[in-house]
Motif scaffolding. Sequence first.
Motif: not given
Length: 409
Positions: A194-195, A243-245, A129-133
């Motif tokens: 939102a993420m 990626i947070t809890p 996964v491109n998490l920056k996008v």
Amino acid sequence: MLIALPISELTPGMFVDSVTKQHEGLNSIKIKTSGLVRNQAIIKRLVTEGVLELLIDFTKGDAAIPDKYKPKKSTASQKPITSSSKTKPPAVKPAITLEQEFAKASISFEQHNRKLQALYGDVTTGLSVNLKVIDEMANDIVSSVFRNTSAMTILTRVKDKHSYNWRHMVNCAIFTAVFAKYLGYKEEAVQQLAMGALLHDLGQAKLPQGIISRPSKLTGSEMDIIKRHVAQGLGLVKGEKGITPLILDMIVNHHERLDGSGYPRGITAEKLSRPARIMAIVDVYDALTADRPHQEGDEPINALRYLLAHKELFDAELVQHFIKCLGVHPVGTIVKLTNERLALVLEGNKLNPIKPKVKLFYNAKHGHHVTPKDLDLNESDQSIKIVSSIKPLDYQINLARLLKEHLLN
């Protein structure tokens, strides 16, 4: 003066010096020409060609430099503050109208769906996964919602069953941002929410796509396969930077229910956080109202009734807030009025959800379009009321075209 602008901020009247960023994954011709942006059609073509950023020459063209890009005035010549000086109140940001934000939001919305479609395809083929996008998309959605709540929300009413998988995640991010803002969350927290919404169903990309896109009801064994998307989604992002809890909580628990009847763990109310409860409400609402391969979307009012009727599954207090936030007839909904006119809901009414602001555009009795007219159903002398919400196709109305005709200048 040359300023680099993202494509979402490009408006007619600006003079393009050059394209500075263009999506490399598209098989499109690299655009190198310069010139005046004369209309929205040119902007749409640039979006289609994958343009991400442009260098704008504000010494040419008709557009003014946006305030946020204007050079800040030097404070060196300002008089020092003394005891006799009057302190000025902080400057209030000018309100962004629905029409102004919709012009940006409609471009961004198309981009987000294309990007998430590409990302979904990457995951399906085994790429990471491109998490920056994802982070950039979440930031853009939240920024738009904080400028004007209605613009992005209206776009969630445009349906396409063939792209449900990624449209659902974009829609959920929009609804989550709007709802969280309404509940008083700070912008940084809304960004995380939102993420989480953008990622909540991405695990489905790791499942057999024949089952995901099945145009008929799934069997019990197929549903068991679908339920694996939660674990797959967790595996895609756990341990990744950013990626947070809170985000993991939304991915893992969005199918859990207060009475323990959900999945994957069947946990009950006392173990379900507020973000997980918010995600559950938003997820079901969009799933019920969207066109999907196996079913036609229901009207918002029926989806809200479903959420209200199942207090054992969904947080009743949050559902009430959700209804007040969206309105009984959410923005972008077409409604029939007591005067036999059809109208587009433009702005909700938090104090009286059944009396939003609308734009009349169609004579339902005689079957023809009329001169558009804005109407506030909450005005004291207003006797016109909403009879019901209607499906655009019942009157052969193309909602996407209608929105552009009435909201794009």
